[in-house]
Write a protein that holds these residues in place. Sequence first.
Motif, PDB file in Angstrom:
ATOM      1  N   VAL A  13      32.937  46.653  34.240  1.00 25.18           N
ATOM      2  CA  VAL A  13      33.643  46.520  35.755  1.00 25.18           C
ATOM      3  C   VAL A  13      33.146  46.432  36.699  1.00 25.18           C
ATOM      4  N   GLU A  14      33.054  45.433  37.718  1.00 26.22           N
ATOM      5  CA  GLU A  14      32.189  45.176  38.591  1.00 26.22           C
ATOM      6  C   GLU A  14      32.988  45.434  39.912  1.00 26.22           C
ATOM      7  N   LEU A  15      32.377  46.690  40.476  1.00 24.84           N
ATOM      8  CA  LEU A  15      32.914  47.132  41.920  1.00 24.84           C
ATOM      9  C   LEU A  15      31.973  46.898  42.905  1.00 24.84           C
ATOM     10  N   ALA A  16      31.399  45.611  42.796  1.00 22.77           N
ATOM     11  CA  ALA A  16      30.291  45.255  43.727  1.00 22.77           C
ATOM     12  C   ALA A  16      30.490  43.824  44.622  1.00 22.77           C
ATOM     13  N   SER A  17      29.993  43.510  45.463  1.00 20.76           N
ATOM     14  CA  SER A  17      30.170  42.303  46.204  1.00 20.76           C
ATOM     15  C   SER A  17      28.732  41.726  46.880  1.00 20.76           C
ATOM     16  N   VAL A  18      28.805  40.662  47.305  1.00 16.94           N
ATOM     17  CA  VAL A  18      27.612  40.025  47.989  1.00 16.94           C
ATOM     18  C   VAL A  18      26.709  39.416  46.796  1.00 16.94           C
ATOM     19  N   LEU A  19      25.232  40.084  46.463  1.00 14.56           N
ATOM     20  CA  LEU A  19      24.557  39.286  45.596  1.00 14.56           C
ATOM     21  C   LEU A  19      23.717  40.287  44.707  1.00 14.56           C
ATOM     22  N   ALA A  20      23.320  41.539  44.859  1.00 10.98           N
ATOM     23  CA  ALA A  20      22.588  42.374  44.188  1.00 10.98           C
ATOM     24  C   ALA A  20      23.582  42.909  43.178  1.00 10.98           C
ATOM     25  N   GLY A  21      24.673  43.377  43.234  1.00 14.88           N
ATOM     26  CA  GLY A  21      25.828  44.097  42.394  1.00 14.88           C
ATOM     27  C   GLY A  21      26.226  42.898  41.430  1.00 14.88           C
ATOM     28  N   PRO A  22      26.766  41.695  42.052  1.00 14.97           N
ATOM     29  CA  PRO A  22      27.204  40.750  41.152  1.00 14.97           C
ATOM     30  C   PRO A  22      26.299  40.072  40.157  1.00 14.97           C
ATOM     31  N   ALA A  23      24.716  40.217  40.723  1.00 17.64           N
ATOM     32  CA  ALA A  23      23.764  39.744  39.702  1.00 17.64           C
ATOM     33  C   ALA A  23      23.751  40.391  38.431  1.00 17.64           C
ATOM     34  N   ILE A  24      23.976  41.875  38.600  1.00 21.60           N
ATOM     35  CA  ILE A  24      23.872  42.462  37.582  1.00 21.60           C
ATOM     36  C   ILE A  24      25.079  42.227  36.559  1.00 21.60           C
ATOM     37  N   GLY A  25      26.254  42.176  36.912  1.00 25.53           N
ATOM     38  CA  GLY A  25      27.464  41.812  36.410  1.00 25.53           C
ATOM     39  C   GLY A  25      27.191  40.295  35.527  1.00 25.53           C
ATOM     40  N   LEU A  26      26.716  39.383  36.469  1.00 21.76           N
ATOM     41  CA  LEU A  26      26.285  38.057  35.819  1.00 21.76           C
ATOM     42  C   LEU A  26      25.457  37.987  34.632  1.00 21.76           C
ATOM     43  N   PHE A  27      24.422  38.759  34.659  1.00 16.65           N
ATOM     44  CA  PHE A  27      23.541  38.983  33.469  1.00 16.65           C
ATOM     45  C   PHE A  27      24.307  39.255  32.488  1.00 16.65           C
ATOM     46  N   PHE A  28      25.201  40.131  32.231  1.00 15.44           N
ATOM     47  CA  PHE A  28      26.103  40.513  31.120  1.00 15.44           C
ATOM     48  C   PHE A  28      26.997  39.657  30.936  1.00 15.44           C
ATOM     49  N   ALA A  29      27.433  38.773  31.811  1.00 20.11           N
ATOM     50  CA  ALA A  29      28.470  37.672  31.492  1.00 20.11           C
ATOM     51  C   ALA A  29      27.837  36.558  30.857  1.00 20.11           C
ATOM     52  N   GLU A  30      26.671  36.370  31.251  1.00 21.73           N
ATOM     53  CA  GLU A  30      25.762  35.203  30.563  1.00 21.73           C
ATOM     54  C   GLU A  30      25.539  35.467  29.244  1.00 21.73           C
ATOM     55  N   LEU A  31      25.385  36.892  28.620  1.00 26.43           N
ATOM     56  CA  LEU A  31      25.263  36.989  27.505  1.00 26.43           C
ATOM     57  C   LEU A  31      26.312  37.773  26.773  1.00 26.43           C
ATOM     58  N   SER A  68      26.954  31.142  42.694  1.00 29.26           N
ATOM     59  CA  SER A  68      25.599  31.346  42.323  1.00 29.26           C
ATOM     60  C   SER A  68      25.573  32.763  41.564  1.00 29.26           C
ATOM     61  N   VAL A  69      26.426  33.614  41.632  1.00 32.71           N
ATOM     62  CA  VAL A  69      26.427  35.115  40.904  1.00 32.71           C
ATOM     63  C   VAL A  69      27.684  35.193  40.311  1.00 32.71           C
ATOM     64  N   ASN A  70      28.645  34.501  40.172  1.00 35.44           N
ATOM     65  CA  ASN A  70      30.064  34.818  39.829  1.00 35.44           C
ATOM     66  C   ASN A  70      30.383  33.852  38.714  1.00 35.44           C
ATOM     67  N   ASP A  95      38.302  52.078  29.372  1.00 37.30           N
ATOM     68  CA  ASP A  95      37.792  51.272  28.054  1.00 37.30           C
ATOM     69  C   ASP A  95      36.596  50.444  28.315  1.00 37.30           C
ATOM     70  N   ALA A  96      36.111  50.796  29.573  1.00 38.26           N
ATOM     71  CA  ALA A  96      35.060  50.015  29.939  1.00 38.26           C
ATOM     72  C   ALA A  96      33.599  50.512  29.442  1.00 38.26           C
ATOM     73  N   ASP A  97      32.550  49.946  29.125  1.00 39.08           N
ATOM     74  CA  ASP A  97      31.214  50.358  28.989  1.00 39.08           C
ATOM     75  C   ASP A  97      30.301  50.712  30.128  1.00 39.08           C
ATOM     76  N   ILE A  98      30.623  49.825  31.104  1.00 46.70           N
ATOM     77  CA  ILE A  98      29.677  49.793  32.215  1.00 46.70           C
ATOM     78  C   ILE A  98      30.251  49.736  33.621  1.00 46.70           C
ATOM     79  N   VAL A  99      30.130  50.411  34.567  1.00 45.61           N
ATOM     80  CA  VAL A  99      30.817  50.224  36.051  1.00 45.61           C
ATOM     81  C   VAL A  99      29.355  49.980  36.797  1.00 45.61           C
ATOM     82  N   VAL A 100      29.545  48.932  37.571  1.00 45.57           N
ATOM     83  CA  VAL A 100      28.436  48.231  38.650  1.00 45.57           C
ATOM     84  C   VAL A 100      29.166  48.446  39.964  1.00 45.57           C
TER      85      VAL A 100
END
Length: 362
Positions: A13-31, A68-70, A95-100
């Motif tokens: 669950v991504e509670l983040a905006s702009v670039l750095a936080g969404p880039a973390i969620g992006l990594f897990f989405a790609e995988l 670029s990050v979503n 039911d989440a594993d990770i919150v960013v």
Amino acid sequence: MDKQQFFEGLRVVELASVLAGPAIGLFFAELGAEVVKVENARTEGDVTRRWKLPSEPAEADYSAYYCSVNYKKNVRMIDLSAPQGRAEVLELIADADIVVSNFKRASAQKLGMDYDTLYEHNPALIYAQLDAFGADDPLPAFDVVLQAEAGFLYMNGEPGRDPVKMPVALIDILAAHQLKEAVLLALLHRYRTGKGSFVSTSLLDAAIASLANQATNWLMEGHIPQPMGMQHPNIAPYGDIFYGSDGKPLVLAAGTEGQFTQLCQCLGLPELTQDERFASNKSRVQHRSQLCDQLRPAFERADRAAWMKKLGEAGVPVGSIRNMREVFEREQAKNLILEEPMPDGRNSRRVATAAFKWKPAG
């Protein structure tokens, strides 16, 4: 297993905006993880939706920057200031594993989205917190502010001219890498113990941790790095730009004595290796401008492609200075492009953040 399915079944669950936080969620989405991106319904979502180039459609609901990050995220527009909105997010997090999160810590507490509160709902949760300056400093910041505060702007640019920022939000990207590493450690810890974790970093910590040799030059020798343009404070010729007969630029990175010798042989200047001004790396750094004056006319005798081939075959590190179109003419760059159809019929195109290759044994 393909790496794109590695985190299948994991919920972020991504509670983040702009670039750095969404880039973390992006990594897990790609995988392969399910990434639910919660955007603020009261402010029309992530601010980067509106960070558009002049050429982008004004009526579009998103920008290229946002894309670029979503990638591959399940976006929910939710008003967290409303009880119903908070309840909806808490249901996701149960039911989440990770919150960013890149909420200011006081704001997260006010909204009931801080780690201590969410732990009560999900003790196995991994909560990844991203701050600007640190846990005890609530000041907000964008990337260029951290480039200034961590010394990057001071060092970057040409002597006697204004500082130059890096053309991507590199501090955000570095901070995202730091926090991804922390989350992966937390996942390993949970695998071993069944327990969740709170992990955090700040943009400032990530920036300072990335100063590498420039920091050590100060810490060990008291040397304050000055703007040097493309040049390297410890190596020559390294970062120096030359032009072929066609006017196209290339950059050298001769980091060893053997590479410098090969460079001189290729340029038809073997005598330079015997010149006391250029006989060692230390002396080349001291006499860099004279060295470049010797090398420049030699490069003008052939076009860039010829030098790239000749120097490459001789083992001399050299690169063509490419614009973005030229970068994506390379097959290697094309192989990193990810596409995603968008609701308005356009395709989102971006480069992969998980650029590594992975092959399990057996």
